[in-house]
Every structure is written in structure tokens, then in C-alpha cells.
Design a protein around this motif. Structure first.
Motif, PDB file in Angstrom:
ATOM      1  N   PRO A 183      -3.234  -5.662   2.350  1.00 15.11           N
ATOM      2  CA  PRO A 183      -3.784  -5.250   1.059  1.00 15.11           C
ATOM      3  C   PRO A 183      -2.773  -5.421  -0.067  1.00 15.11           C
ATOM      4  O   PRO A 183      -1.570  -5.195   0.111  1.00 15.11           O
ATOM      5  CB  PRO A 183      -4.115  -3.770   1.268  1.00 15.11           C
ATOM      6  N   PHE A 224      -2.477  -5.314  -4.740  1.00 16.53           N
ATOM      7  CA  PHE A 224      -3.071  -4.761  -5.952  1.00 16.53           C
ATOM      8  C   PHE A 224      -2.634  -5.562  -7.164  1.00 16.53           C
ATOM      9  O   PHE A 224      -1.462  -5.929  -7.288  1.00 16.53           O
ATOM     10  CB  PHE A 224      -2.647  -3.299  -6.136  1.00 16.53           C
ATOM     11  N   ILE A 244      -9.633   2.058  -2.900  1.00 17.90           N
ATOM     12  CA  ILE A 244     -10.266   0.946  -3.604  1.00 17.90           C
ATOM     13  C   ILE A 244     -10.688  -0.112  -2.590  1.00 17.90           C
ATOM     14  O   ILE A 244      -9.855  -0.618  -1.828  1.00 17.90           O
ATOM     15  CB  ILE A 244      -9.315   0.328  -4.645  1.00 17.90           C
ATOM     16  N   LEU A 278       0.817  -1.217   0.000  1.00 21.81           N
ATOM     17  CA  LEU A 278       0.000   0.000   0.000  1.00 21.81           C
ATOM     18  C   LEU A 278       0.850   1.266   0.000  1.00 21.81           C
ATOM     19  O   LEU A 278       0.630   2.155  -0.845  1.00 21.81           O
ATOM     20  CB  LEU A 278      -0.973  -0.020   1.177  1.00 21.81           C
ATOM     21  N   ARG A 282      -8.206  -4.472  -6.164  1.00 24.76           N
ATOM     22  CA  ARG A 282      -7.650  -4.566  -4.818  1.00 24.76           C
ATOM     23  C   ARG A 282      -7.991  -5.935  -4.231  1.00 24.76           C
ATOM     24  O   ARG A 282      -9.130  -6.343  -4.150  1.00 24.76           O
ATOM     25  CB  ARG A 282      -8.258  -3.439  -4.006  1.00 24.76           C
ATOM     26  N   HIS A 283      -6.973  -6.686  -3.849  1.00 27.80           N
ATOM     27  CA  HIS A 283      -7.179  -7.899  -3.047  1.00 27.80           C
ATOM     28  C   HIS A 283      -5.991  -8.007  -2.121  1.00 27.80           C
ATOM     29  O   HIS A 283      -5.488  -6.997  -1.652  1.00 27.80           O
ATOM     30  CB  HIS A 283      -7.399  -9.144  -3.906  1.00 27.80           C
TER      31      HIS A 283
END
Length: 458
Positions: free
Chosen positions: A213, A215, A187, A173, A206-207
Motif C-alpha cells: 500500500p 499514499f 482508505i 503504511l 490510496r494506491h
């Protein structure tokens, strides 16, 4: 003198008929473990590349190995709804879904991730088993849809439509916030966002993995050099490591995802038209079945959505292929997905004996990916009796052990219990498998995922 003509199978069904059935076809295939094309096996070393997604940030390449199918048309949403078990009434634009696709018997054909970019445009991204099923059904539907296939790089060529990679780990992130110069939107989980990197337009879903987090970033093929340079330059500050192909093959293990199950297509009459449509050069025809779990029934190697952890992705608010069967299967679940932690002493023993010259060898355990077939199935025992099947395995530097994802009989799916995995392939017909003796490896049952896979609230 005329030379005898040889018959070259044209379709999967031809290949099955020539081989004498699915078991013979797949058990005789010389195809080995999965190859992820386009990148080196290691950029640095796979041990530290693995640790990056837990300790810093990893870049996992997806540009070259996944097949993409573009579904276009006014009925694109309805078409995908009929193919997949998932709820679709909430599938708005700029969202993504992991979709599950089954045959009429409710057993899985494939899963994939679908990106809904516009009302009438979706990208289906995943293994060729997903792409083939989508394309086949598009030829039969009465809905207003067309499909276009963007093949993977197993056969290299000049370009694809988009490049695609993931950034995963606790530093993902802040890295993305910095490299996007403040253009990164907020997101939500499995939603998509549009922003800029190095002045180029990109998108991301986004996962996350390992509890943080992450991307999945993609953009126009022509922009990838600038985007990659920026991510790697800024990423150095955050201890970014690029994951090579051998590392990528282990990425699913800790999160408990079971990639690429054997598609349930090989024997029933209601799949005959599909088998006659798939070419003999397809992955479904060329793939290999390996391991110590032996059955003369191909259906014994199939999986159901509930047992692989996809129960939350099955929604009965719409009609889809396999719905009636899944309503019945939901009431009669027999197996549960679990993690097996292999005993290190046994692993070291097997490795030592696989290299011996003074007696019978054991089957070599290749690290970090011990799998030696396209579809792996190893017998799991308790008290000498069959209690499960191990389907996907790799060494995890974060766990300090070989982990495998197994489907265990529910009454034996108890965390902390010790079981035995039977390692090897009896009477193998494949030259890719060395002569060896079967051996046992102790394993301890653990939860799945091994680490929490995602954070869904932020």
C-alpha cells in the motif's frame, strides 16, 4: 533597408505546416529527456532511492512537474464521462480514477488521475497532454462546467494551489499511521481520505507500487513545510529516502505503466480544430520523437488503450469520444504490452563502445534513464524481423538490469523468449544525439508489471 520578417508559429498546426508535417517537426526537436523540476537529481543516490520503494519507504515528489486542471460545475461528472473511457456511475466523491482519454479514432491522447473532491469539483492531475485536452473540450461543451489551470513548475513561480507527494514501499503504511497520530482512516484502493499531519489538514488517495500500500498526499501550499518536516522526521525510523528527479523518472518502470504516450492528434481532419487551438509553445509542439523505430507515418507511433493494458478501464455503458472506434479495436487487437529485460553484457558493451576514441561509437546509455527524447520508440526484432516497439526504459536497481516497456506483436509476446532491441537513432537530425552507429542489444521478454503493482483488497 527593411529587415525580412520571420514567421513565428502561433499554434501546433502552424508549427506542423512550417516543419512539413509531424515527423519532421518531432524528429527535429532538440528537446531531450524529460526534466522533473523543483528537486535535485538525487537526494542521496538513485540506486538506494530506487530500492527504498521495495525495501523500506520512498518519498516521491509530485508537487512541481504535473499539470493540474480544476473542473468545476454542476455537470463536472458528465463532462469527464464524455471525455474518458472509464465507468463513471461509481465515481462518488472522495474517490480517484485513472482515466483514459482518446480521440475519435480510439487512439490515446493521454491518461491522468482525476480526484473527485466534491459533487461539482474535480482535480485532473497529469501531463500537459491531458490538461490541454480537458481545457479544449471545456471551451466547446454545452455542459455547465468551467476549468482553471494550475501550471507545472517548468516555469518556476512563487506557489501552486497544493503540494503533492507519494509515500511508497512496505513501510509506507506504518509510517503514515504514526505521522498522522491515529487520524489516518481506513482508505480503500483508489479512494481518498482526509486526516491531519502536524496539525495540518491533508488528503490522500490510496494506491501502491511494488506490491504494497502507498499514499499520494496533498494539502494547502502554505502547510507543506510543517507536513514535510513531520513525514521526514518520523520517516527516519522507517528508513525513508526521498527520491530525486532522476529516480522519479524510473518509478513507472517496475509497475509497467507507460507514461505519456505520443498523443494521437497530429494528422486527422477531426483533430484539426484542436491543432489550431494548441499553442506552438505547447509540449505537443516542442516534444521530440527519437529512437530506432522509423516510419514516415506519425500514426504508427500512436497507441491504443487495449495494447497498453487499459482494457479494464474501457467501459461501453456511456457515450464518450472514441467509443465506436474502440468497439472495433477491441475485436482487432494486434499488440500486447510486455517488459523487456536488457542483457547486461550487451549493455556494458554498448557503454564501453560509446566512450571509445579509436573507432565508431555506439549511442551512450545514460543511467538510470537511457531515454533521450520526449517520445521514445525503439525497434524490437526477432530473427531479424520487426516484432515490436520499445517505448519507455530505465535501469532498475531492484531488477539489476535495464528494463523497457514494449508493445509486442501478440504472436511474439511470449515470456522467456529472447528478442533484439535496435539501439540508436539512424540519421538523427538533433544536436542532442551524438554521432553513432546502430547496435543490437539482446533482451528477454518478461511479464508486465515486472513486480505486482498494487494490493487492491486491503
Amino acid at each position: 533597408m527593411n529587415k525580412p520578417q520571420t514567421f513565428a508559429p502561433a499554434t501546433l498546426q502552424d508549427a506542423l505546416d512550417t516543419a512539413g508535417g509531424a515527423i519532421n517537426l518531432l524528429r527535429s526537436s532538440q528537446l531531450g529527456t524529460t526534466i522533473f523540476p523543483g528537486i535535485p537529481a538525487e537526494f542521496t543516490n538513485w540506486r538506494d532511492e530506487q530500492r527504498a520503494w521495495k525495501d523500506s519507504v520512498a518519498l516521491l515528489e509530485q508537487t512541481y512537474h504535473m499539470t493540474e486542471v480544476y473542473v468545476r460545475g454542476a455537470d463536472a461528472l458528465e463532462f469527464m464521462s464524455r471525455l474518458s473511457t472509464n465507468r463513471h456511475d461509481n465515481f462518488t466523491t472522495m474517490r480517484a480514477k485513472q482515466v483514459v482519454m482518446c480521440g475519435p479514432d480510439g487512439r490515446m491522447i493521454s491518461d491522468a488521475v482525476v480526484f473527485r473532491e466534491e459533487d461539482d469539483f474535480m482535480r485532473v492531475v497529469g501531463p500537459p497532454t491531458a490538461a490541454n485536452w480537458v481545457e479544449f473540450n471545456a471551451t466547446k461543451t454545452d455542459l455547465n462546467v468551467t476549468t482553471t489551470r494550475d501550471e507545472n513548475f517548468i516555469r518556476p513561480r512563487a506557489r501552486r494551489d497544493v503540494f503533492r507527494f507519494q509515500v511508497q514501499g512496505p513501510n509506507a503504511l506504518p509510517l503514515m499511521q504514526e505521522v498522522t497520530d491515529g487520524t489516518l482512516p481506513d482508505i480503500k484502493f483508489f479512494h481518498m481520505g482526509a486526516f491531519k499531519i502536524a496539525g495540518r489538514d491533508v488528503r490522500a488517495v490510496r494506491h501502491g507500487m511494488a506490491g504494497t500500500p502507498g499514499f499520494e498526499v496533498y494539502g494547502d501550499w502554505a502547510d507543506q513545510a510543517a507536513v514535510r518536516e513531520a513525514v521526514e522526521r518520523v520517516g527516519a525510523k522507517y528508513k525513508l529516502r526521498k527520491a530525486g528527479s532522476v529516480t522519479y523518472g524510473t518509478a513507472a518502470q517496475e509497475s509497467g505503466w507507460m507514461p505519456r504516450p505520443l498523443p494521437a492528434i497530429y494528422e486527422t481532419d477531426d483533430m484539426a480544430e484542436y491543432r489550431a487551438w494548441i499553442p506552438a509553445q505547447s509540449f505537443e509542439a516542442a516534444g521530440s520523437l527519437g529512437g530506432s523505430y522509423i516510419s514516415d507515418k506519425i500514426a504508427d507511433y500512436y497507441v491504443e488503450p487495449y495494447e497498453v493494458g487499459y482494457g479494464s478501464l474501457v467501459n461501453f455503458d456511456h457515450d464518450f469520444i472514441g467509443r465506436a472506434a474502440l468497439e472495433e479495436l477491441k475485436l482487432n487487437q494486434k499488440r500486447r504490452k510486455m517488459t523487456l529485460i536488457w542483457n547486461n553484457d550487451d549493455v556494458f558493451r554498448v557503454l564501453k563502445n560509446s566512450l571509445r576514441t579509436d573507432g565508431p561509437r555506439t549511442k551512450f546509455i545514460s543511467l538510470p534513464v537511457p531515454m533521450y527524447s520526449s517520445f521514445q520508440a525503439d525497434q524490437v526484432l526477432s530473427g531479424g524481423k520487426p516484432v515490436g516497439v520499445s517505448n519507455w526504459m530505465s535501469y532498475s536497481s531492484n531488477a539489476g538490469a535495464v528494463l523497457s516497456t514494449a508493445l509486442m506483436d501478440i504472436e511474439h509476446a511470449v515470456v522467456g523468449n529472447e528478442v533484439t532491441l535496435l539501439w540508436g537513432e539512424p540519421d538523427s537530425r538533433r544536436s542532442t544525439v551524438e554521432e553513432h552507429e546502430l547496435t543490437e542489444i539482446r533482451a528477454t521478454i518478461a511479464p508486465v508489471p515486472y513486480y505486482d503493482k498494487t494490493i487492491k483488497k486491503d
